[in-house]
Structures are given as structure tokens and as C-alpha cells.
Design a protein around this motif. Sequence first.
Motif, mmCIF file in Angstrom:
data_model
loop_
_atom_site.group_PDB
_atom_site.id
_atom_site.type_symbol
_atom_site.label_atom_id
_atom_site.label_comp_id
_atom_site.label_asym_id
_atom_site.label_seq_id
_atom_site.Cartn_x
_atom_site.Cartn_y
_atom_site.Cartn_z
ATOM 1 N N ALA A 1 0.855 -1.188 0.000
ATOM 2 C CA ALA A 1 0.000 0.000 0.000
ATOM 3 C C ALA A 1 0.888 1.233 0.000
ATOM 4 C CB ALA A 1 -0.909 -0.008 1.227
ATOM 5 N N ALA A 2 1.029 1.867 -1.157
ATOM 6 C CA ALA A 2 1.937 3.001 -1.282
ATOM 7 C C ALA A 2 1.267 4.258 -1.823
ATOM 8 C CB ALA A 2 3.118 2.631 -2.184
ATOM 9 N N THR A 3 0.065 4.125 -2.392
ATOM 10 C CA THR A 3 -0.623 5.274 -2.970
ATOM 11 C C THR A 3 -1.292 6.102 -1.873
ATOM 12 O OG1 THR A 3 -1.064 4.004 -4.977
ATOM 13 C CG2 THR A 3 -2.358 6.009 -4.634
ATOM 14 N N PRO A 4 -1.015 7.404 -1.806
ATOM 15 C CA PRO A 4 -1.595 8.237 -0.738
ATOM 16 C C PRO A 4 -3.123 8.293 -0.810
ATOM 17 C CG PRO A 4 0.250 9.355 -1.804
ATOM 18 C CD PRO A 4 -0.074 8.154 -2.647
ATOM 19 N N MET A 5 -3.753 8.257 0.340
ATOM 20 C CA MET A 5 -5.211 8.376 0.421
ATOM 21 C C MET A 5 -5.668 9.747 -0.088
ATOM 22 S SD MET A 5 -7.985 6.757 1.135
ATOM 23 C CE MET A 5 -7.562 5.383 2.235
ATOM 24 N N ALA A 6 -4.762 10.715 -0.108
ATOM 25 C CA ALA A 6 -5.110 12.053 -0.595
ATOM 26 C C ALA A 6 -5.660 12.011 -2.013
ATOM 27 C CB ALA A 6 -3.886 12.970 -0.538
ATOM 28 N N PHE A 7 -5.189 11.067 -2.840
ATOM 29 C CA PHE A 7 -5.679 10.966 -4.201
ATOM 30 C C PHE A 7 -7.118 10.452 -4.226
ATOM 31 C CE2 PHE A 7 -1.024 10.192 -5.598
ATOM 32 C CZ PHE A 7 -0.753 11.541 -5.403
ATOM 33 N N VAL A 8 -7.442 9.563 -3.310
ATOM 34 C CA VAL A 8 -8.827 9.091 -3.190
ATOM 35 C C VAL A 8 -9.719 10.223 -2.696
ATOM 36 C CG1 VAL A 8 -10.363 7.453 -2.033
ATOM 37 C CG2 VAL A 8 -8.074 6.728 -2.766
ATOM 38 N N GLN A 9 -9.213 10.998 -1.746
ATOM 39 C CA GLN A 9 -9.974 12.146 -1.242
ATOM 40 C C GLN A 9 -10.304 13.119 -2.369
ATOM 41 O OE1 GLN A 9 -7.291 13.597 1.761
ATOM 42 N NE2 GLN A 9 -8.086 12.243 3.355
ATOM 43 N N ALA A 10 -9.362 13.299 -3.288
ATOM 44 C CA ALA A 10 -9.601 14.207 -4.415
ATOM 45 C C ALA A 10 -10.720 13.686 -5.308
ATOM 46 C CB ALA A 10 -8.315 14.382 -5.219
ATOM 47 N N HIS B 1 -8.758 9.480 6.722
ATOM 48 C CA HIS B 1 -7.416 9.384 7.304
ATOM 49 C C HIS B 1 -6.370 9.748 6.249
ATOM 50 C CE1 HIS B 1 -9.011 7.614 10.972
ATOM 51 N NE2 HIS B 1 -9.721 6.775 10.224
ATOM 52 N N SER B 2 -5.905 10.963 6.303
ATOM 53 C CA SER B 2 -4.988 11.463 5.272
ATOM 54 C C SER B 2 -3.698 10.670 5.183
ATOM 55 C CB SER B 2 -4.668 12.941 5.530
ATOM 56 O OG SER B 2 -5.847 13.723 5.489
ATOM 57 N N GLY B 3 -3.263 10.103 6.295
ATOM 58 C CA GLY B 3 -2.004 9.368 6.276
ATOM 59 C C GLY B 3 -2.118 7.946 5.780
ATOM 60 N N ALA B 4 -3.334 7.500 5.478
ATOM 61 C CA ALA B 4 -3.529 6.122 5.025
ATOM 62 C C ALA B 4 -3.011 5.956 3.595
ATOM 63 C CB ALA B 4 -4.999 5.751 5.110
ATOM 64 N N ARG B 5 -2.748 4.710 3.218
ATOM 65 C CA ARG B 5 -2.288 4.380 1.869
ATOM 66 C C ARG B 5 -3.114 3.236 1.315
ATOM 67 N NH1 ARG B 5 3.079 6.561 1.119
ATOM 68 N NH2 ARG B 5 3.174 8.298 2.591
ATOM 69 N N ILE B 6 -3.208 3.156 0.018
ATOM 70 C CA ILE B 6 -3.896 2.055 -0.646
ATOM 71 C C ILE B 6 -2.948 1.421 -1.653
ATOM 72 C CG2 ILE B 6 -6.184 3.073 -0.352
ATOM 73 C CD1 ILE B 6 -6.049 3.921 -3.303
ATOM 74 N N THR B 7 -3.317 0.255 -2.174
ATOM 75 C CA THR B 7 -2.474 -0.432 -3.148
ATOM 76 C C THR B 7 -2.720 0.114 -4.552
ATOM 77 O OG1 THR B 7 -4.101 -2.151 -3.645
ATOM 78 C CG2 THR B 7 -2.629 -2.532 -1.755
ATOM 79 N N ALA B 8 -1.809 -0.234 -5.461
ATOM 80 C CA ALA B 8 -1.967 0.179 -6.860
ATOM 81 C C ALA B 8 -3.243 -0.401 -7.452
ATOM 82 C CB ALA B 8 -0.752 -0.261 -7.665
ATOM 83 N N ALA B 9 -3.582 -1.641 -7.090
ATOM 84 C CA ALA B 9 -4.802 -2.267 -7.606
ATOM 85 C C ALA B 9 -6.044 -1.533 -7.122
ATOM 86 C CB ALA B 9 -4.853 -3.732 -7.169
ATOM 87 N N ALA C 1 -18.068 3.324 -5.915
ATOM 88 C CA ALA C 1 -16.692 3.237 -6.399
ATOM 89 C C ALA C 1 -15.742 2.809 -5.285
ATOM 90 C CB ALA C 1 -16.250 4.585 -6.968
ATOM 91 N N LEU C 2 -15.944 3.362 -4.095
ATOM 92 C CA LEU C 2 -15.116 2.978 -2.952
ATOM 93 C C LEU C 2 -15.286 1.493 -2.647
ATOM 94 C CD1 LEU C 2 -15.740 6.062 -0.632
ATOM 95 C CD2 LEU C 2 -13.599 5.494 -1.795
ATOM 96 N N HIS C 3 -16.504 1.010 -2.754
ATOM 97 C CA HIS C 3 -16.773 -0.403 -2.478
ATOM 98 C C HIS C 3 -16.053 -1.299 -3.483
ATOM 99 C CE1 HIS C 3 -18.908 -3.972 -1.155
ATOM 100 N NE2 HIS C 3 -19.244 -4.214 -2.421
ATOM 101 N N LEU C 4 -16.107 -0.923 -4.763
ATOM 102 C CA LEU C 4 -15.412 -1.695 -5.791
ATOM 103 C C LEU C 4 -13.918 -1.758 -5.528
ATOM 104 C CD1 LEU C 4 -17.212 -0.528 -9.059
ATOM 105 C CD2 LEU C 4 -17.262 -2.819 -8.051
ATOM 106 N N ALA C 5 -13.373 -0.667 -4.987
ATOM 107 C CA ALA C 5 -11.938 -0.606 -4.704
ATOM 108 C C ALA C 5 -11.589 -1.157 -3.324
ATOM 109 C CB ALA C 5 -11.453 0.838 -4.820
ATOM 110 N N GLN C 6 -12.592 -1.640 -2.603
ATOM 111 C CA GLN C 6 -12.396 -2.184 -1.257
ATOM 112 C C GLN C 6 -11.771 -1.131 -0.326
ATOM 113 O OE1 GLN C 6 -10.132 -5.810 -1.959
ATOM 114 N NE2 GLN C 6 -12.030 -6.992 -2.162
ATOM 115 N N ILE C 7 -12.289 0.086 -0.428
ATOM 116 C CA ILE C 7 -11.870 1.187 0.440
ATOM 117 C C ILE C 7 -13.075 1.572 1.288
ATOM 118 C CG2 ILE C 7 -10.991 3.552 0.536
ATOM 119 C CD1 ILE C 7 -9.858 3.110 -2.291
ATOM 120 N N THR C 8 -12.962 1.501 2.584
ATOM 121 C CA THR C 8 -14.093 1.845 3.439
ATOM 122 C C THR C 8 -14.253 3.358 3.494
ATOM 123 O OG1 THR C 8 -12.742 1.936 5.447
ATOM 124 C CG2 THR C 8 -13.672 -0.203 4.847
ATOM 125 N N PRO C 9 -15.497 3.856 3.497
ATOM 126 C CA PRO C 9 -15.722 5.309 3.569
ATOM 127 C C PRO C 9 -15.032 5.949 4.778
ATOM 128 C CG PRO C 9 -17.749 4.193 2.953
ATOM 129 C CD PRO C 9 -16.772 3.115 3.320
#
Length: 351
Positions: A23-32, A60-68, A47-55
Motif C-alpha cells: 500500500a503506497a498510494t496516498p489516500m489524498a488521491f482518493v480524497q480528491a 485518514h490522510s495518512g492512510a495508503r492504498i495499493t496500486a490495484a 466506487a469505494l466499495h469496488l476498490a475495497q476502500i471503506t468510507p
Amino acid sequence: MSNALGILPSAAARAAPGKAPRAATPMAFVQAMVAAYAARGLDATAALHLAQITPDSVAHSGARITAAQMEAMSEAAMRELDDEALGCFRRALPWGSYGMLARASLSAPSLGVALKRWCRHHALLTDDVALALHTEGDAARLALTADRQPGALTEFCVVSVLRNVLGLACWLVDSRIPLQGARFPYPEPAHGDAYRLLFDGPAEFDQPHAALHLDARYLALPIRRDEAAMSQMLQRALPLTVLPYRRDRLLVQRVRQALVSQPLNSHNADELAAQLNLSARTLHRQLKEEGASLQTLKDTVRRDRATELLQRTNRPVKQVALAAGFRNEKSFIRAFKGWTGMSPGAWREQG
């Protein structure tokens, strides 16, 4: 399937076989992207559900997600917003916009021409940002200026546009394009470490405008893709920037130039690799893939430099040794005998 280019982390963020994705992609990009949904009165939950990202995690700005996860979120958002720019610009870019730009650059004879076309055609899609390619000697700069600041989406917009064009450039010439530096027109974010994965080379913030700096010789590389390859790539373009571009079609030239320009700072692989923003292991591997070796290149450069100085100057052998990149006269004489079968002094007298 997506035909837009992605802003995913580089290959360094990919998981090794058998290991969990990093998990290296900043959550800031998801926030945008979530902000883009809100600006249009839409809900990003699906869209968040498809990406398995909980609302809840989005906050949490410091969180990271995977490239997938980033790929899944981006593709879903592009479809639901009908905007390949993901809300970065005042006017949405309909599905197929970036594919059209990529096709328009495909027939260019070289990367430099292709990038100039991309910059020119991008201006037809939006005037919120302007792209321009500048060259001066061996230095090239792809600059991005915002005619109208995209507000809270500034970072996401800049990173998106620059990653898109860099990913396409690497794909067009089938080569890694190492950056000499990258500049950004905003303060360093809390996730500034992610920029090392997104943009090869040192990053500078609080700059007048955004820009990618690279060796201008890459612009002369020919386009190595055709229409069939383009059609296939556009079926899965989002992962474009995570492809492991091991091949560097100019690496041999870059190594030779470093050995010539800084002989005293290129005694070993670690020193040379640091100059080229590589690890020593990667340097050796990539040279091998190009059919070369560091030792052979060092010998060739040093031999040419030494014979030139011996032939055209009256410098003492010790000075010639240092100028050719040797630490001492003894090692130089031993190497020179291996090259020519005679000592430097004897070779000079003979020639």
C-alpha cells in the motif's frame, strides 16, 4: 475497460511474487476523487466499495492504498463521472479523450515530436493547465503551468497530468526514462515520500511551476509502438505507469558520459549508480540487458582518455593516470599493459 492513463505508483511499489501488495498510494488521491463526486452532487460509495476502500478510511490522510485499489477506484470514478480527468478540470474530459491524444502522438518519428504533439493537443481539451516541452543542450524540461488554479485539487491535477504523460512516453519508446528531477508548485505534502515512487529523481516543492527534468537525448528515441500495440494498451491503460520498464535504451550512453565527465567520482558501481539514481544491482542488471558491462565501459573510456593524453600532451604518466580515472600510477600502468601490451611510457615513445 479503461482507455485513460493512470497515476499509480511506480514498479517499486508492486509486490514481489507471493507477497501481499504494498500500500503506497496516498489516500489524498482518493480524497480528491471523492471531492469530485461531491462537486457534482454524486455519491462515491459504490466506487469505494469496488476498490475495497471503506468510507471511514478516506478521512485518514495518512492512510495508503495499493496500486490495484487505485486502479479500481480510478476506473469506476471515470465511468460514473464520465470524466477521464477525474474532476481536475472545470470541463469534464469524456471517455476516450486521453486515448485520442495517445493515438495522435503515435505516428510521430521520435519521442520529442510525440511529446510536443501531446502538449499541443492537450490544450484542445482544457485550458486549465498548459503543457510545454523545452530543450536546452542536453537538458529537457516538460513544464506544466496552471492558467486557472484547480483549487483543492491542485496536487491531484498536477500529479495526474505529469504521470499520464511520463507513463505514455516510457511506453512509446519502450524504455525507462529516468528523471533528473521533478518540481511542484505547492508545499511538500505529508505523503511526500510517495513522490519517490511516482517520479524517479529528486523532488522539489514550492516551485513557481511544475516540471519534469530529463536528459534530452531520450527525446531522439524513435517510437517503437504501432496501432495494434496502441489498441491493446488502451484496453488496460491505467496500470501503464507500473509496468517494470527495466530497459533503459540510453543507459550505456549515460554511463559512458558519467565516466568521461566525472572520472574521479566513478571508481566503483556504487558511486556511479548514485549519480544515475540507480542501485548498483540495478545498474549491473540493466547494462547486462543492453549487452554491456560496467567494467568494459570503464576500460574503454579510460583507455581512450589515456591514449589521447599520452599522444597529445606531455603530461607525466602520473597525471595521465589521475585524469583517466585511476587512483594511482601503479594501477594505471598495469591496466595499460593489459590494453596495449606495453607501458604508457613505451607506447608514447613508439607513437
